[in-house]
Design a protein around this motif. Structure first.
Motif, short mmCIF file in Angstrom:
data_model
loop_
_atom_site.label_atom_id
_atom_site.label_comp_id
_atom_site.label_asym_id
_atom_site.label_seq_id
_atom_site.Cartn_x
_atom_site.Cartn_y
_atom_site.Cartn_z
N PHE A 56 0.19 -4.78 -1.04
CA PHE A 56 -0.68 -3.33 -0.58
C PHE A 56 0.27 -2.70 -1.33
N GLU A 57 0.26 -2.58 -2.50
CA GLU A 57 0.97 -1.28 -4.01
C GLU A 57 -0.36 -0.55 -3.79
N PHE A 58 0.66 0.54 -3.49
CA PHE A 58 -0.28 2.20 -3.82
C PHE A 58 0.39 2.73 -4.47
N ASP A 59 -0.26 3.98 -4.81
CA ASP A 59 0.54 5.03 -5.42
C ASP A 59 1.45 5.23 -4.43
N LEU A 60 2.41 6.05 -4.92
CA LEU A 60 3.69 6.55 -3.79
C LEU A 60 2.59 8.11 -3.15
N THR A 61 2.00 8.44 -3.98
CA THR A 61 1.67 9.99 -3.59
C THR A 61 0.52 9.85 -2.60
N GLY A 62 -0.39 8.31 -3.14
CA GLY A 62 -1.74 7.82 -2.34
C GLY A 62 -0.88 8.15 -0.60
N TRP A 63 0.54 7.64 -0.74
CA TRP A 63 0.93 6.45 0.71
C TRP A 63 1.49 8.08 1.45
N GLY A 64 1.77 8.69 0.57
CA GLY A 64 1.85 9.90 1.12
C GLY A 64 1.21 10.64 1.66
N TRP A 65 -0.25 10.78 1.53
CA TRP A 65 -1.20 11.41 1.82
C TRP A 65 -1.65 10.61 2.91
N ILE A 66 -1.84 9.08 2.86
CA ILE A 66 -2.65 8.63 4.14
C ILE A 66 -1.44 8.93 5.27
N HIS A 67 0.18 8.91 4.86
CA HIS A 67 1.14 9.28 6.44
C HIS A 67 0.50 10.61 6.87
N LEU A 68 0.88 11.71 5.77
CA LEU A 68 0.63 13.06 6.02
C LEU A 68 -0.68 13.32 7.68
N ILE A 69 -1.90 12.41 6.93
CA ILE A 69 -3.14 12.74 8.19
C ILE A 69 -2.87 12.05 8.94
N LEU A 70 -2.17 11.04 8.76
CA LEU A 70 -1.92 9.88 10.02
C LEU A 70 -0.68 10.96 11.30
N GLY A 71 0.31 11.60 10.38
CA GLY A 71 0.45 12.23 11.24
C GLY A 71 0.52 13.47 11.75
N ILE A 72 -0.35 14.10 11.29
CA ILE A 72 -1.37 15.66 12.00
C ILE A 72 -1.48 14.83 12.82
N LEU A 73 -2.36 13.95 12.76
CA LEU A 73 -3.66 13.10 13.56
C LEU A 73 -2.76 13.10 14.85
N ILE A 74 -1.95 12.21 14.74
CA ILE A 74 -1.11 11.34 15.77
C ILE A 74 -0.37 12.71 16.81
N ALA A 75 0.36 13.87 15.73
CA ALA A 75 0.95 14.97 16.67
C ALA A 75 -0.46 15.74 17.57
N VAL A 76 -1.29 15.62 16.80
CA VAL A 76 -2.64 16.37 17.94
C VAL A 76 -3.27 16.00 18.41
N THR A 77 -3.23 14.28 18.80
CA THR A 77 -3.54 13.78 20.07
C THR A 77 -2.05 13.55 21.19
N GLY A 78 -0.84 13.27 20.70
CA GLY A 78 -0.25 13.73 21.77
C GLY A 78 -0.19 15.47 22.38
N ALA A 79 -0.92 16.13 21.47
CA ALA A 79 -1.06 17.32 22.25
C ALA A 79 -2.02 17.79 23.26
N ALA A 80 -3.14 16.95 22.48
CA ALA A 80 -3.78 16.72 23.61
C ALA A 80 -4.07 15.96 24.67
N VAL A 81 -2.68 14.55 24.94
CA VAL A 81 -2.10 14.05 25.82
C VAL A 81 -1.81 14.75 27.29
N PHE A 82 -1.08 16.09 26.26
CA PHE A 82 -0.28 17.23 27.15
C PHE A 82 -0.72 17.57 27.92
N LYS A 83 -2.71 17.75 27.57
CA LYS A 83 -2.88 18.88 27.45
C LYS A 83 -4.47 17.52 29.25
N GLY A 84 -3.60 16.42 29.21
CA GLY A 84 -4.50 16.28 29.68
C GLY A 84 -5.67 14.87 29.35
#
Length: 138
Positions: A56-84
């Motif tokens: 699964f070899e990708f460029d380090l920058t590519g992995w960085g963008w994947i993790h950044l976007i996924l982290g944003i989605l997880i954090a926003v979804t976590g905030a929505a779980v707080f709201k019910g």
């Protein structure tokens, strides 16, 4: 005077279930940590190990963008779980599963970090799945 007593007992407040609060807090933590890892990879930090001939070899920058976007989605979804939000529970399970797969593929770059996030994602799925389901129509 007769009073109406439900045979189901008191209705639990499903939006403030301890499991949902636990899952939401862990989702926020996981999302923020995943974002920080993504930012570090985008900046091509020295903490990452480069492995040759990995499937699964990708460029380090590519992995960085994947993790950044996924982290944003997880954090926003976590905030929505707080709201019910019910959709956030379903999305949270899907995003945590996707994060587990992504971090499995990320193992050669940061093995201990990836294993920690995989364990946290398993806790997120557990917390979202064992929380009481919403009650509609009463």
């Amino acid at each position: 005077m007769a009073t109406h007593v439900s045979d189901r007992g008191p209705r639990p407040d499903t939006h403030t279930s301890g499991w949902l609060v636990f899952a939401a807090v862990i989702m926020l933590f996981s999302g923020i940590m995943t974002m920080l890892g993504g930012i570090s990879a985008i900046a091509e930090d020295d903490v990452f190990l480069t492995t040759r001939n990995y499937v699964f070899e990708f460029d380090l920058t590519g992995w960085g963008w994947i993790h950044l976007i996924l982290g944003i989605l997880i954090a926003v979804t976590g905030a929505a779980v707080f709201k019910g939000a019910t959709w956030a529970r379903v999305a949270g399970v899907a995003l945590a599963g996707l994060s587990m797969i992504t971090n499995f593929m990320w193992l050669p770059y940061t093995p201990w970090w990836a294993l920690l996030i995989i364990a946290i994602d398993a806790l997120i799925i557990w917390g979202l799945c064992v929380a009481p389901r919403p009650l509609w129509g009463d």
